[in-house]
Design an enzyme around this catalytic site. Sequence first.
Site, PDB file in Angstrom:
ATOM      1  N   CYS A 129      40.541  40.960  45.425  1.00  0.00           N
ATOM      2  CA  CYS A 129      40.343  41.920  44.336  1.00  0.00           C
ATOM      3  C   CYS A 129      41.667  42.499  43.867  1.00  0.00           C
ATOM      4  CB  CYS A 129      39.395  43.033  44.773  1.00  0.00           C
ATOM      5  SG  CYS A 129      37.731  42.433  45.097  1.00  0.00           S
ATOM      6  N   THR A 130      42.580  42.728  44.776  1.00  0.00           N
ATOM      7  CA  THR A 130      43.893  43.257  44.411  1.00  0.00           C
ATOM      8  C   THR A 130      44.610  42.292  43.474  1.00  0.00           C
ATOM      9  OG1 THR A 130      44.046  44.473  46.483  1.00  0.00           O
ATOM     10  CG2 THR A 130      46.116  44.031  45.341  1.00  0.00           C
TER      11      THR A 130
END
Length: 113
Positions: free
Chosen positions: A46-47
Site C-alpha cells: 500500500c505504501t
Amino acid sequence: MSALLIGDEAPDFEVDTTDGVIRFHDVIEGSWAVLFSHPKDFTPVCTTELGMTAKLKDDFDARGVKVFGVSVDPIDDHRAWIGDIQETQGVALNFPLIADPKREVATKYGMIH
C-alpha cells in the site's frame, strides 16, 4: 449495497481526511474521481501504491480527476503514515486519505462484507 454499475450515482458521505473534513459529492463536483481502498496503513504494498499514485498527480490533474484513498484506520494513523510514504517513496502525498474506522464508506461502496 450491491456493486456500483456504470451510470450509477456514487454514494455520498461526509468524513474526516488528511486534508480535513469533506463531503464527497461537494469536493468532486464537476470532476471525475478515483476512490481506492487499502487494507491497512504502513503495509509495504500500500505504501508503494500510494507513492506511485502521488507521482501521477500531473496526469490525473490533466484529466480533471481527483484521487482519494480510504481505509478503516483512524486519521492519526494516516497522518503518521504520510511521513513514511514520503521517506520511502520520495514523494509527498498530494491527495486525501479518508479515515473510515466505523467502516461507513467501505460499507456504502461494498468494499467489505
